[in-house]
Design an enzyme around this catalytic site. Structure first.
Site, PDB file in Angstrom:
ATOM      1  N   HIS A 192      18.222  35.327  20.885  1.00 27.99           N
ATOM      2  CA  HIS A 192      16.948  34.631  20.668  1.00 27.99           C
ATOM      3  C   HIS A 192      16.700  33.777  21.904  1.00 27.99           C
ATOM      4  O   HIS A 192      17.663  33.257  22.486  1.00 27.99           O
ATOM      5  CB  HIS A 192      17.020  33.659  19.490  1.00 27.99           C
ATOM      6  CG  HIS A 192      17.319  34.283  18.182  1.00 27.99           C
ATOM      7  ND1 HIS A 192      18.593  34.455  17.712  1.00 27.99           N
ATOM      8  CD2 HIS A 192      16.499  34.724  17.215  1.00 27.99           C
ATOM      9  CE1 HIS A 192      18.543  35.008  16.519  1.00 27.99           C
ATOM     10  NE2 HIS A 192      17.291  35.177  16.181  1.00 27.99           N
TER      11      HIS A 192
ATOM     12  N   ASP B 298      18.883  30.804  22.007  1.00 23.69           N
ATOM     13  CA  ASP B 298      20.342  31.003  22.087  1.00 23.69           C
ATOM     14  C   ASP B 298      20.759  30.877  23.550  1.00 23.69           C
ATOM     15  O   ASP B 298      21.883  30.498  23.852  1.00 23.69           O
ATOM     16  CB  ASP B 298      20.757  32.415  21.645  1.00 23.69           C
ATOM     17  CG  ASP B 298      20.439  32.704  20.196  1.00 23.69           C
ATOM     18  OD1 ASP B 298      20.198  31.754  19.440  1.00 23.69           O
ATOM     19  OD2 ASP B 298      20.417  33.905  19.838  1.00 23.69           O
TER      20      ASP B 298
ATOM     21  N   MET C 198      18.289  44.160  23.577  1.00 23.98           N
ATOM     22  CA  MET C 198      17.299  43.599  22.642  1.00 23.98           C
ATOM     23  C   MET C 198      17.172  42.098  22.832  1.00 23.98           C
ATOM     24  O   MET C 198      18.143  41.415  23.150  1.00 23.98           O
ATOM     25  CB  MET C 198      17.739  43.927  21.206  1.00 23.98           C
ATOM     26  CG  MET C 198      16.906  43.344  20.097  1.00 23.98           C
ATOM     27  SD  MET C 198      17.424  41.709  19.542  1.00 23.98           S
ATOM     28  CE  MET C 198      18.348  42.122  18.061  1.00 23.98           C
TER      29      MET C 198
ATOM     30  N   GLU D  85      12.045  43.226  11.192  1.00 19.38           N
ATOM     31  CA  GLU D  85      13.229  43.124  10.321  1.00 19.38           C
ATOM     32  C   GLU D  85      12.859  42.445   9.010  1.00 19.38           C
ATOM     33  O   GLU D  85      12.389  41.309   8.996  1.00 19.38           O
ATOM     34  CB  GLU D  85      14.315  42.322  11.047  1.00 19.38           C
ATOM     35  CG  GLU D  85      15.565  42.110  10.209  1.00 19.38           C
ATOM     36  CD  GLU D  85      16.676  41.414  10.986  1.00 19.38           C
ATOM     37  OE1 GLU D  85      16.583  41.298  12.236  1.00 19.38           O
ATOM     38  OE2 GLU D  85      17.634  40.954  10.335  1.00 19.38           O
TER      39      GLU D  85
ATOM     40  N   LYS E 247      13.614  40.917   5.114  1.00 19.09           N
ATOM     41  CA  LYS E 247      14.633  40.230   4.313  1.00 19.09           C
ATOM     42  C   LYS E 247      13.930  39.722   3.061  1.00 19.09           C
ATOM     43  O   LYS E 247      12.805  39.214   3.167  1.00 19.09           O
ATOM     44  CB  LYS E 247      15.231  39.075   5.121  1.00 19.09           C
ATOM     45  CG  LYS E 247      16.410  38.402   4.445  1.00 19.09           C
ATOM     46  CD  LYS E 247      17.015  37.321   5.343  1.00 19.09           C
ATOM     47  CE  LYS E 247      18.204  36.679   4.673  1.00 19.09           C
ATOM     48  NZ  LYS E 247      18.793  35.604   5.491  1.00 19.09           N
TER      49      LYS E 247
ATOM     50  N   GLU F 155      18.497  45.684   8.234  1.00 18.93           N
ATOM     51  CA  GLU F 155      19.825  45.055   8.194  1.00 18.93           C
ATOM     52  C   GLU F 155      20.506  45.374   6.865  1.00 18.93           C
ATOM     53  O   GLU F 155      19.912  45.192   5.803  1.00 18.93           O
ATOM     54  CB  GLU F 155      19.705  43.539   8.373  1.00 18.93           C
ATOM     55  CG  GLU F 155      21.057  42.854   8.177  1.00 18.93           C
ATOM     56  CD  GLU F 155      21.084  41.378   8.527  1.00 18.93           C
ATOM     57  OE1 GLU F 155      20.502  41.011   9.562  1.00 18.93           O
ATOM     58  OE2 GLU F 155      21.693  40.608   7.762  1.00 18.93           O
TER      59      GLU F 155
ATOM     60  N   HIS G  46      20.415  42.646   4.190  1.00 18.25           N
ATOM     61  CA  HIS G  46      19.104  42.300   3.636  1.00 18.25           C
ATOM     62  C   HIS G  46      18.670  43.288   2.562  1.00 18.25           C
ATOM     63  O   HIS G  46      18.090  42.892   1.558  1.00 18.25           O
ATOM     64  CB  HIS G  46      18.071  42.213   4.766  1.00 18.25           C
ATOM     65  CG  HIS G  46      18.390  41.123   5.753  1.00 18.25           C
ATOM     66  ND1 HIS G  46      17.640  40.905   6.875  1.00 18.25           N
ATOM     67  CD2 HIS G  46      19.386  40.200   5.789  1.00 18.25           C
ATOM     68  CE1 HIS G  46      18.158  39.892   7.564  1.00 18.25           C
ATOM     69  NE2 HIS G  46      19.224  39.460   6.921  1.00 18.25           N
TER      70      HIS G  46
ATOM     71  N   ASP H 122      20.721  46.479  12.277  1.00 17.78           N
ATOM     72  CA  ASP H 122      21.627  45.331  12.152  1.00 17.78           C
ATOM     73  C   ASP H 122      22.720  45.681  11.153  1.00 17.78           C
ATOM     74  O   ASP H 122      22.478  45.782   9.943  1.00 17.78           O
ATOM     75  CB  ASP H 122      20.863  44.087  11.675  1.00 17.78           C
ATOM     76  CG  ASP H 122      20.185  43.354  12.827  1.00 17.78           C
ATOM     77  OD1 ASP H 122      20.281  43.819  13.980  1.00 17.78           O
ATOM     78  OD2 ASP H 122      19.569  42.301  12.557  1.00 17.78           O
TER      79      ASP H 122
ATOM     80  N   ASP I  57      22.873  35.203   1.752  1.00 19.45           N
ATOM     81  CA  ASP I  57      23.005  36.094   2.913  1.00 19.45           C
ATOM     82  C   ASP I  57      24.369  35.867   3.566  1.00 19.45           C
ATOM     83  O   ASP I  57      24.581  34.863   4.240  1.00 19.45           O
ATOM     84  CB  ASP I  57      21.874  35.763   3.896  1.00 19.45           C
ATOM     85  CG  ASP I  57      21.889  36.642   5.127  1.00 19.45           C
ATOM     86  OD1 ASP I  57      22.431  37.756   5.060  1.00 19.45           O
ATOM     87  OD2 ASP I  57      21.341  36.206   6.155  1.00 19.45           O
TER      88      ASP I  57
ATOM     89  N   ASP J 205      26.250  37.952   5.744  1.00 18.05           N
ATOM     90  CA  ASP J 205      26.504  38.401   7.128  1.00 18.05           C
ATOM     91  C   ASP J 205      27.984  38.676   7.390  1.00 18.05           C
ATOM     92  O   ASP J 205      28.546  38.216   8.393  1.00 18.05           O
ATOM     93  CB  ASP J 205      25.970  37.364   8.134  1.00 18.05           C
ATOM     94  CG  ASP J 205      24.449  37.315   8.167  1.00 18.05           C
ATOM     95  OD1 ASP J 205      23.804  38.341   7.902  1.00 18.05           O
ATOM     96  OD2 ASP J 205      23.905  36.231   8.465  1.00 18.05           O
TER      97      ASP J 205
ATOM     98  N   ASP K 178      25.086  42.267  13.316  1.00 19.70           N
ATOM     99  CA  ASP K 178      24.473  40.957  13.042  1.00 19.70           C
ATOM    100  C   ASP K 178      25.281  40.290  11.936  1.00 19.70           C
ATOM    101  O   ASP K 178      24.864  40.247  10.785  1.00 19.70           O
ATOM    102  CB  ASP K 178      23.009  41.140  12.626  1.00 19.70           C
ATOM    103  CG  ASP K 178      22.310  39.800  12.515  1.00 19.70           C
ATOM    104  OD1 ASP K 178      22.908  38.785  12.916  1.00 19.70           O
ATOM    105  OD2 ASP K 178      21.180  39.762  12.009  1.00 19.70           O
TER     106      ASP K 178
HETATM  107  C1  GLT Z   1      19.246  35.374  11.845  1.00 22.29           C
HETATM  108  C2  GLT Z   1      18.990  36.382  10.774  1.00 22.29           C
HETATM  109  C3  GLT Z   1      19.205  37.765  11.253  1.00 22.29           C
HETATM  110  C4  GLT Z   1      18.203  38.173  12.283  1.00 22.29           C
HETATM  111  C5  GLT Z   1      18.348  37.415  13.525  1.00 22.29           C
HETATM  112  C6  GLT Z   1      17.222  37.786  14.458  1.00 22.29           C
HETATM  113  S1  GLT Z   1      18.502  35.731  13.307  1.00 22.29           S
HETATM  114  O1  GLT Z   1      20.607  35.250  12.073  1.00 22.29           O
HETATM  115  O2  GLT Z   1      19.840  36.111   9.675  1.00 22.29           O
HETATM  116  O3  GLT Z   1      19.207  38.691  10.221  1.00 22.29           O
HETATM  117  O4  GLT Z   1      18.434  39.511  12.622  1.00 22.29           O
HETATM  118  O5  GLT Z   1      16.194  36.888  14.444  1.00 22.29           O
HETATM  119 MN    MN Z   2      19.525  40.638  11.196  1.00 19.67          MN
HETATM  120 MN    MN Z   3      21.458  38.531   7.662  1.00 23.85          MN
END
Ligand code: GLT
Ligand code: MN
Ligand code: MN
Length: 385
Positions: free
Chosen positions: A53, A56, A87, A180, A182, A216, A219, A244, A254, A256, A286
């Site tokens: 980002h 970042d 990206m 993306e 979510k 993702e 998500h 992702d 979430d 991750d 991600d």
């Molecule tokens: C954030 C989010 C991710 C996105 C990122 C891109 S930022 O961490 O949870 O799923 O892909 O903006």
């Molecule tokens: Mn993501």
């Molecule tokens: Mn996520």
């Protein structure tokens, strides 16, 4: 055999390996790594690329000369390690100004600021050679539906995306945009909550060919959906511009998690799909390392994501080479005299199908040995085959 190399096209975001373990209830548990340190670590581990980002890499209040110095140091690390930046994206969620949305804020000045921030972030991404530009609208949602019409929100979102597509052309950046989805978190509900919803939205834009998706795993799983089905639809539409990879227990926040760590069987089908169709984009992780880990644990986490992918890719190869599995698959479906008739409507094909003798009882008796097939997959995944 399971050691990653740049040819595997594994990528990580600065925010993923750079995650310091902060959560809504607790402070960071490990020291921040600089972008240069992250690039060096990823190069060492065999990754191909690094994504970011805007903030970042460059702090939001940095001056132009500070930005230039940061980019110079970052480029130096890319050159030393051979990593690329496939990206880039914009942080449109962290700053309080975005508390009620960026592109979907009812306040036109907030939307203008979101556009300004994104155009500047696209400049930054283009400076380091990024090819894909991701849009994750973390704040594009609502808690109070009384406050805003979701139709207005979509209209503003469309206006902003159309504006940015024109900017992309105007500057000659050639980015492919990847949206993306979510379903929720950080908002109670986020607009366009699934990959399928994004795909439908894209077709309402002025230049839909410039825009695809960045699905993702976590998500879609948060929404209780099958991720492989989501990416299959995106692929079929020619819209799988980025991906992702991570993992997620259903029905939770979430998470991750490290790729393949929660549901290896679902992860297998994801990898199998990408390898079977020949997806040649980045395999982006991600995900975040457990909060209990230190810097060494972050390396284990990143190495683990890539290793699991390669193990599952090997399982996919074995699946294709497995005579018993292939024999079972060959016995399913297949062709009949009606196959070509169904392929195109005509008055003849209409009449052929209307007049065909189709024995529904016999069809219902045909064996579908899915128990056997699924157990063979389990044997394969558990390493006894
Ligand atoms: C954030 C989010 C991710 C996105 C990122 C891109 S930022 O961490 O949870 O799923 O892909 O903006
Ligand atoms: Mn993501
Ligand atoms: Mn996520």
């Amino acid at each position: 055999m399971y050691d990653p190399t740049p040819e595997h096209r594994f990528t990580f975001g600065l925010w993923t390996v750079g995650n310091v373990g902060r959560d809504p209830f607790g402070l960071p548990t490990r020291a921040a790594l600089s972008p240069v340190e992250i690039v060096e670590m990823l190069g060492d581990l065999g990754a191909w690329g690094v994504n970011f980002h805007d903030n970042d890499l460059v702090p939001i209040d940095a001056s132009w000369s500070e930005r230039e110095a940061i980019v110079r140091a970052f480029r130096g690390a890319l050159e030393r390690t051979g990593l690329c930046v496939p990206m880039a994206t914009t942080n449109l969620f962290g700053e309080p100004v975005f508390r009620d949305g960026a592109f979907t804020s009812a306040d036109p000045d907030v939307r203008a600021y979101a556009l300004q921030k994104t155009m500047r972030a696209m400049d930054l991404g283009a400076d380091v050679g990024a090819k894909t530009y991701v849009f994750w609208g973390g704040r594009e949602g609502a808690e109070v539906d009384a406050a805003k019409s979701p139709v207005d929100a979509l209209k503003w979102m469309r206006e902003c995306m159309n504006f940015l597509c024109r900017y992309n052309d105007d500057r000659g950046y050639g980015f492919r945009f990847a949206l993306e989805a979510k379903p929720n978190e950080p908002r109670a509900d986020i607009y366009l909550p699934t990959t399928g919803a994004m795909l439908a939205f894209i077709e309402t834009l002025d230049t839909p060919e410039m825009v695809g998706v960045n699905p993702e795993v976590a998500h879609e799983h948060m929404a209780g959906l099958n991720f492989t089905h989501a990416i299959a639809q995106a692929w079929d539409a020619g819209k799988l511009f980025h991906i992702d990879l991570n993992d997620q227990q259903p029905g939770r926040f979430d998470q991750d998690l490290r790729f393949g760590s929660a549901n290896p069987k679902a992860a297998f089908y994801v990898v199998k799909f990408l390898e079977d169709v020949g997806y040649d984009g980045p395999r982006h992780f991600d995900a975040h390392c457990y909060r209990s880990e230190d810097a060494a644990g972050v390396r284990d986490f990143a190495a683990g994501c890539m290793r699991t992918y390669l193990i599952l890719a090997d399982k996919a190869r074995r699946f294709r080479a497995d005579a018993e599995i292939q024999a079972l698959l060959a016995g399913l479906g297949g062709d009949s005299a009606l196959t070509p008739v169904m392929a195109a409507y005509s008055t003849e094909s209409r009449d052929t199908i209307l007049g065909a003798k189709i024995d529904r009882h016999a069809l219902a008796q045909k064996q579908l040995p899915y128990e056997r097939l699924d157990q063979l997959v389990i044997d394969l995944l558990l390493g006894v085959r």
